[in-house]
Scaffold this motif. Structure first.
Motif, PDB file in Angstrom:
ATOM      1  N   PRO A  47      -6.309  -3.079 -13.455  1.00 17.97           N
ATOM      2  CA  PRO A  47      -5.259  -2.516 -14.138  1.00 17.97           C
ATOM      3  C   PRO A  47      -5.254  -1.062 -14.133  1.00 17.97           C
ATOM      4  O   PRO A  47      -6.158  -0.433 -14.509  1.00 17.97           O
ATOM      5  CB  PRO A  47      -5.279  -3.121 -15.259  1.00 17.97           C
ATOM      6  N   GLY A  48      -3.999  -0.298 -13.845  1.00 15.41           N
ATOM      7  CA  GLY A  48      -4.169   1.014 -13.766  1.00 15.41           C
ATOM      8  C   GLY A  48      -4.100   1.714 -12.354  1.00 15.41           C
ATOM      9  O   GLY A  48      -3.752   2.888 -12.259  1.00 15.41           O
ATOM     10  N   ASP A  49      -4.746   1.026 -11.531  1.00 13.12           N
ATOM     11  CA  ASP A  49      -5.012   1.461 -10.137  1.00 13.12           C
ATOM     12  C   ASP A  49      -3.268   1.658  -9.509  1.00 13.12           C
ATOM     13  O   ASP A  49      -2.597   0.781  -9.831  1.00 13.12           O
ATOM     14  CB  ASP A  49      -5.711   0.517  -9.243  1.00 13.12           C
ATOM     15  N   GLN A  50      -3.340   2.758  -8.567  1.00 16.29           N
ATOM     16  CA  GLN A  50      -2.063   3.022  -7.877  1.00 16.29           C
ATOM     17  C   GLN A  50      -2.473   2.502  -6.210  1.00 16.29           C
ATOM     18  O   GLN A  50      -3.604   2.672  -5.928  1.00 16.29           O
ATOM     19  CB  GLN A  50      -1.834   4.365  -7.834  1.00 16.29           C
ATOM     20  N   LEU A  51      -1.546   1.802  -5.613  1.00 19.21           N
ATOM     21  CA  LEU A  51      -1.716   1.452  -4.197  1.00 19.21           C
ATOM     22  C   LEU A  51      -0.777   2.354  -3.482  1.00 19.21           C
ATOM     23  O   LEU A  51       0.579   2.509  -3.904  1.00 19.21           O
ATOM     24  CB  LEU A  51      -1.384   0.055  -4.294  1.00 19.21           C
ATOM     25  N   VAL A  52      -1.314   2.733  -2.421  1.00 17.78           N
ATOM     26  CA  VAL A  52      -0.399   3.319  -1.436  1.00 17.78           C
ATOM     27  C   VAL A  52       0.100   2.138  -0.415  1.00 17.78           C
ATOM     28  O   VAL A  52      -0.827   1.512   0.136  1.00 17.78           O
ATOM     29  CB  VAL A  52      -1.078   4.509  -0.484  1.00 17.78           C
ATOM     30  N   VAL A  53       1.241   1.953  -0.210  1.00 15.36           N
ATOM     31  CA  VAL A  53       1.714   0.919   0.469  1.00 15.36           C
ATOM     32  C   VAL A  53       2.659   0.909   1.659  1.00 15.36           C
ATOM     33  O   VAL A  53       3.482   2.295   1.458  1.00 15.36           O
ATOM     34  CB  VAL A  53       2.468  -0.421  -0.579  1.00 15.36           C
ATOM     35  N   GLN A  54       2.567   0.289   2.627  1.00 17.71           N
ATOM     36  CA  GLN A  54       3.504   0.322   3.621  1.00 17.71           C
ATOM     37  C   GLN A  54       4.285  -0.749   3.627  1.00 17.71           C
ATOM     38  O   GLN A  54       3.907  -1.812   3.721  1.00 17.71           O
ATOM     39  CB  GLN A  54       2.739   0.690   5.014  1.00 17.71           C
ATOM     40  N   TYR A  55       5.989  -0.579   3.655  1.00 19.36           N
ATOM     41  CA  TYR A  55       6.824  -1.602   3.631  1.00 19.36           C
ATOM     42  C   TYR A  55       6.828  -1.973   5.269  1.00 19.36           C
ATOM     43  O   TYR A  55       7.117  -1.244   6.140  1.00 19.36           O
ATOM     44  CB  TYR A  55       8.165  -1.180   3.079  1.00 19.36           C
ATOM     45  N   GLY A  56       6.909  -3.416   5.222  1.00 21.70           N
ATOM     46  CA  GLY A  56       7.195  -3.945   6.689  1.00 21.70           C
ATOM     47  C   GLY A  56       6.020  -3.758   7.662  1.00 21.70           C
ATOM     48  O   GLY A  56       6.170  -4.236   8.716  1.00 21.70           O
ATOM     49  N   ALA A  57       4.756  -3.762   7.162  1.00 18.69           N
ATOM     50  CA  ALA A  57       3.540  -3.454   7.918  1.00 18.69           C
ATOM     51  C   ALA A  57       3.206  -4.982   8.510  1.00 18.69           C
ATOM     52  O   ALA A  57       3.296  -5.984   7.805  1.00 18.69           O
ATOM     53  CB  ALA A  57       2.528  -2.898   7.174  1.00 18.69           C
ATOM     54  N   THR A  58       2.616  -4.986   9.508  1.00 17.44           N
ATOM     55  CA  THR A  58       2.027  -6.264   9.944  1.00 17.44           C
ATOM     56  C   THR A  58       0.852  -6.648   9.044  1.00 17.44           C
ATOM     57  O   THR A  58       0.122  -5.767   8.573  1.00 17.44           O
ATOM     58  CB  THR A  58       1.456  -6.316  11.358  1.00 17.44           C
ATOM     59  N   VAL A  59       0.990  -8.037   8.760  1.00 12.15           N
ATOM     60  CA  VAL A  59      -0.013  -8.435   7.675  1.00 12.15           C
ATOM     61  C   VAL A  59      -1.214  -9.165   8.715  1.00 12.15           C
ATOM     62  O   VAL A  59      -0.758  -9.946   9.379  1.00 12.15           O
ATOM     63  CB  VAL A  59       0.525  -9.382   6.626  1.00 12.15           C
ATOM     64  N   ARG A  60      -2.409  -8.962   8.254  1.00 12.67           N
ATOM     65  CA  ARG A  60      -3.598  -9.817   8.972  1.00 12.67           C
ATOM     66  C   ARG A  60      -4.225 -10.512   7.793  1.00 12.67           C
ATOM     67  O   ARG A  60      -4.372 -10.053   6.636  1.00 12.67           O
ATOM     68  CB  ARG A  60      -4.417  -8.873   9.805  1.00 12.67           C
ATOM     69  N   PRO A  61      -5.098 -11.484   7.969  1.00  8.91           N
ATOM     70  CA  PRO A  61      -5.855 -12.155   7.193  1.00  8.91           C
ATOM     71  C   PRO A  61      -6.841 -11.167   6.398  1.00  8.91           C
ATOM     72  O   PRO A  61      -7.445 -10.225   7.046  1.00  8.91           O
ATOM     73  CB  PRO A  61      -6.567 -13.192   7.773  1.00  8.91           C
ATOM     74  N   GLY A  62      -7.206 -11.110   5.156  1.00  6.57           N
ATOM     75  CA  GLY A  62      -8.021 -10.042   4.487  1.00  6.57           C
ATOM     76  C   GLY A  62      -7.071  -8.984   3.955  1.00  6.57           C
ATOM     77  O   GLY A  62      -7.357  -8.005   3.031  1.00  6.57           O
ATOM     78  N   ASP A  63      -5.973  -8.867   4.311  1.00  7.51           N
ATOM     79  CA  ASP A  63      -5.288  -7.648   4.041  1.00  7.51           C
ATOM     80  C   ASP A  63      -4.742  -7.848   2.376  1.00  7.51           C
ATOM     81  O   ASP A  63      -4.397  -8.837   2.039  1.00  7.51           O
ATOM     82  CB  ASP A  63      -3.760  -7.382   4.626  1.00  7.51           C
ATOM     83  N   VAL A  64      -4.656  -6.662   1.835  1.00  7.77           N
ATOM     84  CA  VAL A  64      -4.103  -6.747   0.071  1.00  7.77           C
ATOM     85  C   VAL A  64      -2.660  -6.527   0.165  1.00  7.77           C
ATOM     86  O   VAL A  64      -2.173  -5.568   0.901  1.00  7.77           O
ATOM     87  CB  VAL A  64      -4.778  -5.855  -0.540  1.00  7.77           C
ATOM     88  N   VAL A  65      -1.776  -7.441  -0.138  1.00  2.00           N
ATOM     89  CA  VAL A  65      -0.165  -7.307   0.131  1.00  2.00           C
ATOM     90  C   VAL A  65       0.431  -7.271  -1.352  1.00  2.00           C
ATOM     91  O   VAL A  65      -0.190  -7.851  -2.286  1.00  2.00           O
ATOM     92  CB  VAL A  65       0.320  -8.336   0.825  1.00  2.00           C
TER      93      VAL A  65
END
Length: 158
Positions: A47-65
């Motif tokens: 809790p409190g961590d920030q994530l840099v995320v990409q919208y619409g990116a291809t998702v593969r098994p193991g990815d954090v989404v």
């Protein structure tokens, strides 16, 4: 306690009806920030961590989404995409004691998965007084969130 993520970026604008994700054009409009509020991804995310995320990116098994909760679509949650199923993605938190994931609500349709996490930025805990403490924080604060490095031992053993 319900899980939630605060999101800052193009998807939030789309949700508020002021534009479309990526509508500003350019590469930067496809990226945003999300803040983690709950412990479902401990030890990978806290809790409190920030994530840099990409919208619409291809998702593969193991990815954090980042995804919309299937039963409360106004609620954004962070999970690990474990595998593809007939109904979409099977997602699970890394914390075995929190079950607010596909074990509770089943596979998540593709349209509810809105972003893929690229990096975790851990905010400083307390005041960094010495240069050494500041350097130590800076080295550990930003880490890529990759499937091959951040899978918990529990998921690797399966």
């Amino acid at each position: 306690m319900p899980e939630r993520v605060e999101e800052r970026g193009p998807e939030r604008e789309r949700a508020e009806g002021t534009g479309q994700a990526g509508g500003r054009g350019g590469l930067l409009s496809a990226f945003g920030l999300a803040e983690v509020y709950n412990p479902s991804m401990v030890p990978t995310l806290r809790p409190g961590d920030q994530l840099v995320v990409q919208y619409g990116a291809t998702v593969r098994p193991g990815d954090v989404v980042v995804l919309r909760h299937p039963f409360r679509q106004d609620l954004l949650i962070v999970k690990r995409a474990v595998r593809r199923d007939e109904g979409g993605w099977w997602v699970q938190g890394d914390n075995p004691y929190v079950r607010n994931d596909s074990r509770e609500f089943g596979a998540v349709p593709d349209e509810l998965v809105i972003a893929r996490a690229w990096a975790r930025v851990r905010p400083p805990r307390g005041i960094q007084r010495s240069p050494r403490a500041l350097l130590s924080w800076a080295v550990s604060a930003v880490r890529p969130v990759r499937a091959d490095r951040s899978l918990s031992r529990r998921l690797r053993a399966r």
